[in-house]
Enzyme design. Structure first.
Site, short mmCIF file in Angstrom:
data_model
loop_
_atom_site.label_atom_id
_atom_site.label_comp_id
_atom_site.label_asym_id
_atom_site.label_seq_id
_atom_site.Cartn_x
_atom_site.Cartn_y
_atom_site.Cartn_z
N HIS A 84 -3.99 6.30 3.41
CA HIS A 84 -4.74 5.03 3.19
C HIS A 84 -4.13 3.84 3.71
CE1 HIS A 84 -6.05 1.62 0.45
NE2 HIS A 84 -7.21 2.48 0.11
N ASP A 94 0.76 -1.17 0.03
CA ASP A 94 -0.04 -0.03 -0.12
C ASP A 94 0.84 1.29 -0.03
OD1 ASP A 94 -2.27 1.79 0.60
OD2 ASP A 94 -3.29 -0.08 0.82
N SER A 107 -11.07 -0.94 -0.79
CA SER A 107 -10.12 -1.01 0.38
C SER A 107 -10.56 -1.34 1.85
CB SER A 107 -9.25 0.09 0.14
OG SER A 107 -8.98 0.41 -1.10
#
Length: 395
Positions: free
Chosen positions: A140, A109, A331
């Site tokens: 994120h 990520d 996600s």
């Protein structure tokens, strides 16, 4: 000059197809596997043809851009139902006797905020593939990590598997959310070499960016589009071949977010299927669900055709500093599924069973339920169902 991903087999255990075929590369001697040999080469058309004469060559494909499956805005959230921790309750994480202890989870990520209080006590094993440092300026990766195993924040439960003590972090995306497919493949092999039980990713091959890149180099639009699609397919096949080449006894489970490309708020027909590389054979793809009038339904943005679904709307987890924030996206659903995979890893080992891609995917699918989902959903909407935490002995 174009940069290529080159997959070779110098061991002779795997055979190169004599003619182009859709079938995955098969072992010459069944049951034998080996560590994939991947290199990156800058080649012009003449050098490309020369390289194709290498008898150990299995496949080549141009490196393609990748992009983060960025969180999605959703204006019609039902705030009365989307309270912190609703996702954990929907998947039964608040009722399981497992904590994820001993599981090794990897995320590929934007990095992670290494000093975030929700990660206190977690052993972080990190590798940066972007040359920007492992810290997460995007936010994120930290949000995903918090949902997987984060410790409670101010009395708010954010983590599914709060006893998981090892997190492998491969930073494959820059803080802008952009990356390349060679970084992704390198991170997959790194996480496997570090003994990951499960590897999760929330990125896609960025065909639109590749087309833009090629047109900037002078390609006519039609040719740029065809070349980008061809490169996308080539990268997907190399990824599938790499997964097949890993030792099945120890191969980690690959879990990918299905993508956020649908526009159901505009029209119910504006749908598309799983993005690549989550669409690869051997990957469990996860779609996002949120509350509807008669139960959980696919989020308006979540791509169709997932293997499984999980909560992905209004998910409260760690932000990039030291607090929490709410995000929407496949996600976020991926993070719930990775947490459940950690719980199942502990459960399988407690039962004396092996932990690998096959056993974990079987356990995830076997434990899925349709309870709580809207009754009109089909496999295109829900796959096998809603992921569920283990509650008792495995069947």
């Amino acid at each position: 000059m174009t940069r290529f991903i080159v997959l070779r087999d110098k061991s002779g255990n795997w055979q190169r197809p004599s003619v182009p075929t859709i079938a995955a590369i098969e072992p010459t001697r069944p049951g034998e596997a080996g560590q994939p040999d991947i290199t990156m080469l800058d080649l012009d058309p003449r050098q490309l043809r020369e390289a194709s004469n290498d008898p150990s060559l299995l496949a080549m494909a141009p490196v393609v851009p990748t992009r983060l499956l960025a969180p999605e805005p959703l204006d019609d959230l039902r705030a009365d139902e989307l309270v912190p921790g609703w996702g954990q309750r929907a998947i039964g994480a608040d009722r399981t006797h497992m904590t994820g202890k001993g599981a090794r989870v990897a995320i590929l990520d934007t990095g992670v905020a290494t000093q975030h209080p929700c990660l206190e006590g977690v052993s972080l094993i990190a590798k940066d593939f972007t040359d920007l440092g492992i810290d997460d300026a995007n936010g994120h990766g930290t949000h995903v990590a918090g949902t997987i195993l984060g410790r409670d924040m101010g009395g708010i439960r954010i983590g599914v598997a709060r006893g998981t003590d090892t997190l492998l972090v491969g930073k494959t995306l820059a803080d802008t959310g952009h990356g390349t497919s060679d970084r992704f493949l390198a991170a997959v092999l790194w996480a496997q070499s570090q003994g990951a039980d499960v590897i999760g990713f929330a990125l896609s091959f960025d065909t639109a960016a590749h087309i833009e890149q090629l047109t900037a180099e002078g390609y006519p639009m039609t040719l740029a589009t065809l070349a980008a699609v061809h490169a996308n397919r080539g990268n997907l096949r190399i990824f599938e071949s790499v997964l097949r080449m890993l030792d099945p006894a120890t191969r980690p489970l690959m879990v990918g977010a299905v993508g956020n490309d649908c526009l159901r708020t505009i029209s119910p027909e504006f749908e598309t299927g799983p993005s690549a590389p989550a669409a690869a054979r051997g990957v469990v793809s996860i779609g996002a669900v949120g509350p509807g009038d008669k139960g959980l339904v696919p989020a308006a943005f979540s791509n169709a055709g997932p293997t499984l679904v999980a909560p992905g709307v209004g998910i409260v987890s760690a932000n990039a500093s030291d607090g929490v924030r709410s995000m929407n996206g496949s996600s976020m659903a991926l993070a719930h599924a990775l947490g459940v995979a950690a719980l199942l890893t502990q459960h399988l080992r407690a039962d004396g069973q092996p932990v690998n891609a096959q056993s974990l995917s079987n356990a995830l699918i076997r434990s899925a339920t349709r309870d709580g989902l809207a009754p009109h959903l089909t496999p295109v909407d829900r796959g096998h169902g809603l992921v569920q935490a283990p509650r008792g002995p495995l069947d």
